[in-house]
Enzyme design. Sequence first.
Site, PDB file in Angstrom:
ATOM      1  N   GLY A   1       0.779  -1.245   0.000  1.00  0.00           N
ATOM      2  CA  GLY A   1       0.000   0.000   0.000  1.00  0.00           C
ATOM      3  C   GLY A   1       0.803   1.284   0.000  1.00  0.00           C
TER       4      GLY A   1
ATOM      5  CB  THR B   1       1.827   2.980  -4.834  1.00  0.00           C
ATOM      6  OG1 THR B   1       3.058   2.285  -5.016  1.00  0.00           O
ATOM      7  CG2 THR B   1       1.576   3.891  -6.024  1.00  0.00           C
TER       8      THR B   1
ATOM      9  N   GLY C   1       9.431   4.709  -0.889  1.00  0.00           N
ATOM     10  CA  GLY C   1      10.584   3.810  -0.887  1.00  0.00           C
ATOM     11  C   GLY C   1      10.327   2.567  -1.725  1.00  0.00           C
TER      12      GLY C   1
ATOM     13  CE  LYS D   1       8.912   2.790  -6.289  1.00  0.00           C
ATOM     14  NZ  LYS D   1       8.288   2.105  -5.147  1.00  0.00           N
TER      15      LYS D   1
HETATM   16 MG   LIG Z   1       4.597   0.956  -4.730  1.00  0.00          MG
END
Ligand SMILES: [Mg+2]
Length: 147
Positions: A19, A21, A124, A42
């Site tokens: 989760g 993202t 991360g 990212k």
């Molecule tokens: Mg992700």
Amino acid sequence: MHSPGTTPIFVTGTDTGVGKTIIAAALASLLREHGFDAAPMKPIQTGAFINGDNRKSTDLDFCLAVNNLDPDPGVYRWMLPVALPRECSPHLAARAQHTAISPETITNALDKLCGIYDPVVIEGAGGLLVPLNSRHTMLDLIKRTGA
Ligand SMILES: [Mg+2]
């Protein structure tokens, strides 16, 4: 280190698909609703689409789409400074490309983003103790970002 006055936010969580993202996209969206010029980053995408100079991260693209952001290619590159095609742990994905992840590459890109956006919401790759290279973990990277 990042520009004065801006403190990036780092979203981490062990494993893929837990989760990160969604949380990063929602956090950026909430901040934007409250008047902050938040944007996602990212720093390391494994399993990335790479075609010459063109690189894509589905995680980053999701966060950008949720926030109606469409950065130019140079800024996109700062949002995605390390893209590796193999889908596995970052240090192994880098090794497969005969390269190594440099934390400085990431913090330099973050510095640029912090000059444009406030705050930068960083997603991360894997959990805190995922190795980036033979000497650094994700936790080391978080410390360096000042997040
Ligand atoms: Mg992700």
